[in-house]
Design an enzyme around this catalytic site. Structure first.
Site, PDB file in Angstrom:
ATOM      1  N   LEU A 199       0.874  -1.168   0.000  1.00 29.13           N
ATOM      2  CA  LEU A 199       0.000   0.000   0.000  1.00 29.13           C
ATOM      3  C   LEU A 199       0.910   1.217   0.000  1.00 29.13           C
ATOM      4  CD1 LEU A 199      -2.676  -0.988   2.699  1.00 29.13           C
ATOM      5  CD2 LEU A 199      -2.939  -1.049   0.216  1.00 29.13           C
ATOM      6  N   ASP A 200       0.586   2.237  -0.806  1.00 28.61           N
ATOM      7  CA  ASP A 200       1.476   3.393  -0.845  1.00 28.61           C
ATOM      8  C   ASP A 200       1.341   4.201   0.442  1.00 28.61           C
ATOM      9  OD1 ASP A 200      -0.587   5.383  -1.105  1.00 28.61           O
ATOM     10  OD2 ASP A 200      -0.707   4.986  -3.243  1.00 28.61           O
ATOM     11  N   ILE A 201       2.214   5.176   0.598  1.00 23.68           N
ATOM     12  CA  ILE A 201       2.330   5.902   1.868  1.00 23.68           C
ATOM     13  C   ILE A 201       1.036   6.621   2.252  1.00 23.68           C
ATOM     14  CG2 ILE A 201       3.241   8.016   0.808  1.00 23.68           C
ATOM     15  CD1 ILE A 201       5.144   8.209   3.272  1.00 23.68           C
TER      16      ILE A 201
ATOM     17  N   THR B 271      -2.052   5.553   1.531  1.00 25.72           N
ATOM     18  CA  THR B 271      -3.175   4.603   1.593  1.00 25.72           C
ATOM     19  C   THR B 271      -3.148   3.864   2.921  1.00 25.72           C
ATOM     20  OG1 THR B 271      -3.106   4.303  -0.811  1.00 25.72           O
ATOM     21  CG2 THR B 271      -4.273   2.638   0.459  1.00 25.72           C
TER      22      THR B 271
END
Length: 308
Positions: free
Chosen positions: A106-108, A110
């Site tokens: 998951l990106d930063i 999210t």
């Protein structure tokens, strides 16, 4: 009986099969004294070295374990960060055999459900596009979205790395006066920032993104952000069945003691708060040292003479 080298490495808990394939491609792995190549198969008696270190093949098969982690925004999905940012691995429990492998990323910006397992084969299959494991996200979109746009997102959109689409889109109730609208969307692959890029391709701005489901596992609503819980045997096997793996027979979890009652939730919240406070204090000290280093003159520096 021989096995693919990347599968052997993944089963030893060194990482996912994809990650092991990268290590082999980078020349970090050797078999019986020869640099390995992608596609190599190895026997049980083969001597495998990783970065020159002999791999001690585990004879004890570890129990397949899976953690559910509620990732907060601001954490990154890597083991170590050169910039000192918080990572999703910092608060996970210690493990005796192997190591924790993140199932996807998951990106930063999210938050939400992130699964971890010590089973490299399970991690690889859950992430592999061929298995088409469905992920569900709650998305907050700024502004109005037409039905035509929703139809387009389900038919398919051409992105820079190929076609992508949502398998379903469901609108959630929202206030009439609000400029934000919530949707639950599902997709069956995990390209980098795919959910955000799909909406952005139609000119829509995503202001919040939360993963709420991965395969058969739903994020427990009461689980605090930054906390984890280990899945019981029936839920572990539901994931294994989803990707055509045999059932696990053993578990380290007592399902009766794994419920999120008030006392356990309170302990989780205190632990998360303590961890965040400790991290914040550490970053403050690092910043203070860096500032002191740049402003304090060195002992050998000559004093500048005042002009006469």
């Amino acid at each position: 009986m021989s096995e693919k080298l990347q599968k052997v490495l993944a089963n030893q808990g060194l990482g996912s099969r994809r990650e092991m394939e990268r290590w082999i491609d980078e020349g970090r792995v050797s078999v019986d004294g020869k640099v390995a190549s992608l596609g190599d198969r190895v026997e049980a008696t083969a001597q495998i070295r990783v970065d020159g270190h002999l791999l001690s093949r585990q004879t004890e098969k570890p129990v397949c374990r899976v953690l559910m982690y509620n990732k907060p925004e601001g954490e990154i999905c890597t083991r170590h960060d050169e910039e000192g940012r918080a990572t999703v691995f910092e608060r996970l429990p210690t493990i005796r055999l192997g190591r924790w492998i993140a199932v996807g990323r998951l990106d930063i910006n999210t938050s939400g459900l992130l699964l971890f397992t010590n089973d490299g084969e399970l991690a690889n299959r859950l992430m592999h596009p061929k298995c088409e494991v469905e992920r569900e996200y709650a998305v907050r979109v700024f502004g109005e979205v037409s039905q035509e746009t929703l139809n387009t997102l389900q038919k398919g959109v051409q992105l820079e790395d190929g076609e992508a689409k949502f398998t379903s889109i469901k609108a959630r109730p929202s206030d009439e006066d609000s400029m934000n609208h919530w949707y639950n969307v599902t997709l069956s692959e995990g390209k980098n920032r795919e959910v955000r890029r799909l909406w952005e391709s139609q000119g829509a701005q995503v202001s919040r993104l939360i993963r709420v489901k991965y395969g058969t596992i739903e994020l427990q609503k009461r689980l605090p952000q930054g906390a984890w819980v280990e899945l019981p045997l029936d839920e572990v096997n539901s994931l294994r069945k989803l990707v055509q793996l045999p059932d696990e027979k053993d578990s380290l979890v007592d399902a009766r003691q794994n419920k999120l009652d008030h006392a356990r939730l309170s302990r989780m919240r205190r632990s998360v708060k303590k961890h965040r406070t400790r991290n914040a204090e550490g970053k403050t000290k690092q910043a203070a040292k860096a500032f002191e280093h740049t402003t304090t003159p060195r002992k050998n520096d000559k004093k500048r003479r005042k002009p006469r």
